[in-house]
Design an enzyme around this catalytic site. Structure first.
Site, short mmCIF file in Angstrom:
data_model
loop_
_atom_site.label_atom_id
_atom_site.label_comp_id
_atom_site.label_asym_id
_atom_site.label_seq_id
_atom_site.Cartn_x
_atom_site.Cartn_y
_atom_site.Cartn_z
N ASP A 167 -9.72 -8.93 1.10
CA ASP A 167 -9.84 -8.33 2.44
C ASP A 167 -11.19 -8.62 3.09
O ASP A 167 -11.43 -8.23 4.23
CB ASP A 167 -9.60 -6.81 2.37
N THR A 205 0.91 -1.14 0.00
CA THR A 205 0.00 0.00 0.00
C THR A 205 0.95 1.19 0.00
O THR A 205 2.15 1.01 0.14
CB THR A 205 -0.86 -0.13 1.28
N THR A 231 -4.29 1.87 -2.06
CA THR A 231 -3.72 0.53 -2.20
C THR A 231 -4.30 -0.24 -3.38
O THR A 231 -5.39 0.06 -3.86
CB THR A 231 -3.99 -0.28 -0.92
N SER A 247 -7.18 -1.99 6.86
CA SER A 247 -6.36 -1.59 8.01
C SER A 247 -5.67 -0.25 7.77
O SER A 247 -4.88 0.19 8.61
CB SER A 247 -5.28 -2.64 8.28
N1 GLY Z 1 -5.36 -3.92 1.49
C1 GLY Z 1 -4.81 -3.52 2.72
C2 GLY Z 1 -5.76 -2.78 3.56
O1 GLY Z 1 -6.68 -2.19 3.08
O2 GLY Z 1 -5.61 -2.77 4.76
#
Ligand code: GLY
Length: 549
Positions: free
Chosen positions: A400, A358, A376, A430
């Site tokens: 996710d 990210t 990301t 996250s």
């Molecule tokens: N794809 C990582 C996040 O959104 O936490």
């Protein structure tokens, strides 16, 4: 100190008027050019984010999604959610076989792992509402970079070689090629003609240049050819949402971070509130006691994260106030054994395959505004899939979501309901873009990549500054650890944490795993005494740079 211009001191940049920190020096400079022209932090971050989509394609993107925290010059703070959404045709069991088992890695690999991208809509929304410089002037620098090319760096060249390609597609295999079909080497110019055409459409048509017209037609065509799910209706329906940020205060500082669908803000504030219970005058940074308490605080924070959080538009009763309240943090902190590791229980939660690639941008402007943006593609280079006519990479963000209801295992899955797949739902993230203010002014702007480690590296960097008075570079580089409830182990940075602390933590019952690096932080700190900004990019970022003026 009297500053004529920005200066570099001890790997930090010091500047009076404004600053941009990102994973690409070229992109940071583009943001600074916008600030110098009189643009505000939203203008600068928009130009920087489009530029990163060209110069840092492992995570900079127009095919993914992310979040903005924006503090304006009048001390108003808001957040913009441009997280990807599940396509309308997505369903709870889409990654399961007939017996209800997860088809291994299907939620991370392949065309069905692609969520409806949000980045272009998010940047367009932010600019339309808060920007001051014409949109076309903010997209144009990225077009120039893609059309005329820029010098391939060693970092960028290595990054694609570290990426495992999806066997059924070859988009990335030819991605770094020049027109003679030879791979562009470090020091050579890399041109992305197709991407420049897509960016021209976005420059001329705004949001509709991506979600409508020939770009949308080509996205849908690509989906049809590859059995993907995204349709014209998904693209037309996509909308960013402005949400109230999660707020906390810590030792008189105000903290603003990202609300759900990010788990970042809630978990960060819950953990900072628990940290506040430590008798700080009796604790040193360089002590086993401090790292033990961090681990136990993270264990609680990450249990709550997995149990309660998901897309707020689908989960109307998440106990956000309770999770972030000082009173409940006091009770939670009292449960911590000060001398011994506790155990995560099997009804706890894990999700091992969070993408760690990210990227984060921190910006301050001369008007007193600031932006913290994290966006990301999920994995490094996302799905690795894309259309050669469009020249950008699609995310693999569907990974996710929790893939199997009720299946929460010690070995690695979360099955809690708030984050199960539903059409048009946003997957839990996250990402933790954060702004700390003091006396109603930007004080610390911070964020990081790293999947679930993001929350903990941002948490520790904030604590390093606010609790231990570290400078921004020192706070970013200081040893970090990561515990996420399950698996019940502690990742630590091998070359940073002292052997003494490591051995004592093991004696206390912690299960330690050494890793090379946690996080890749991009931060700006205000020096109140001298009234200037100090910025630093993490040494983990080969091409990252803080640039100020
Ligand atoms: N794809 C990582 C996040 O959104 O936490």
């Amino acid at each position: 100190m009297f500053l004529l211009n920005a200066i570099e001191l001890n790997s930090q940049i010091i500047a009076k008027n404004g600053m941009v920190v990102s994973d690409s020096d070229i992109a940071s400079q583009i943001g600074i050019d916008v600030l110098k022209k009189g643009g505000n932090a939203i203008d600068a971050v928009t130009a920087t984010a489009f530029a990163l989509a060209v110069t840092f394609p492992a995570a900079g993107n127009i095919g993914g999604g992310g979040f903005i925290i924006y503090l304006n010059s009048k001390n108003k703070v808001t957040s913009i959610d441009f997280r990807e959404k599940a396509p309308i045709l997505a369903s709870e069991k889409m990654f399961q076989n007939e017996t209800g088992d997860l088809i291994y890695n299907s939620n991370h690999k392949g065309v069905k792992a692609i969520g409806v991208p949000g980045t272009v809509d998010g940047l367009y929304y932010a600019h339309k509402k808060y920007g001051t410089i014409p949109w076309n002037e903010l997209v144009q620098p990225a077009i120039n970079l893609a059309r005329n090319g820029f010098i391939m760096t060693i970092g960028l060249f290595n990054s694609v070689n570290n990426r495992k390609f999806h066997p059924t597609q070859d988009f990335l295999k030819n991605y770094f090629n020049n027109p003679q079909k030879k791979i562009v080497k470090p020091g050579e110019i890399w041109i992305q003609k197709a991407l420049s055409e897509t960016l021209i459409s976005i420059r001329d048509e705004g949001r509709n240049g991506f979600y409508d017209g020939w770009v949308a037609d080509e996205i849908v065509e690509f989906m049809k050819k590859n059995n993907g799910l995204i349709t014209h209706k998904d693209l037309k329906n996509y909308n960013s949402v402005e949400r109230d940020p999660i707020k906390g205060d810590y030792k008189g500082y105000k903290i603003y971070s990202m609300p759900p669908p990010s788990s970042g803000g809630v978990t960060l504030i819950s953990m900072l509130n628990m940290l506040e219970q430590i008798e700080t005058e009796k604790i040193n940074f360089d002590s086993t006691k401090y790292f033990h308490l961090l681990i136990e605080i993270m264990r609680i924070g990450f249990f709550e994260r997995a149990k309660y959080l998901g897309d707020p538009d689908f989960n109307l009763n998440m106990p956000i106030e309770k999770l972030t309240s000082k009173v409940s943090s006091k009770t939670k902190f009292k449960l911590i054994n000060q001398n011994k590791a506790s155990k995560s229980l099997i009804n706890g939660i894990n999700h091992p395959n969070d993408g760690e690639n990210t990227t984060h941008i921190s910006v301050v402007d001369k008007f007193g505004g600031a932006v913290s943006l994290t966006y990301t593609l999920e994995d490094s280079f996302g799905s690795g899939m894309g259309s050669t006519k469009l020249g950008f990479i699609f995310n693999n963000e569907m990974g996710d979501f929790n893939p199997v209801a009720g299946l929460t295992t010690e070995a690695g899955l979360i099955g809690t309901s708030p984050n199960l797949i539903e059409p048009e739902k946003r997957m839990l993230s996250s990402m933790t873009p954060t702004i700390v203010t003091k006396n109603k002014k930007p004080y610390l702007i911070i964020g990081s990549p790293g999947g679930r480690t993001i929350i903990n590296t941002v948490f520790q960097t904030i604590a390093n500054v606010l609790l231990f008075n570290m400078g921004i570079k020192e706070a970013i580089e200081a040893p970090k650890i990561h515990h996420q409830w399950f698996p019940d182990n502690v990742r630590f940075e091998k070359n940073k944490l002292s052997d003494e602390i490591k051995n004592k933590l093991i004696l206390m019952g912690h299960n330690l795993i050494g890793v090379e690096q946690l996080g890749n932080l991009m931060g700006i700190l205000f020096d109140e005494k001298n009234k200037y900004f100090i910025g630093a990019s993490d040494s983990a970022s080969p091409d990252g740079a803080a640039i100020g003026y």
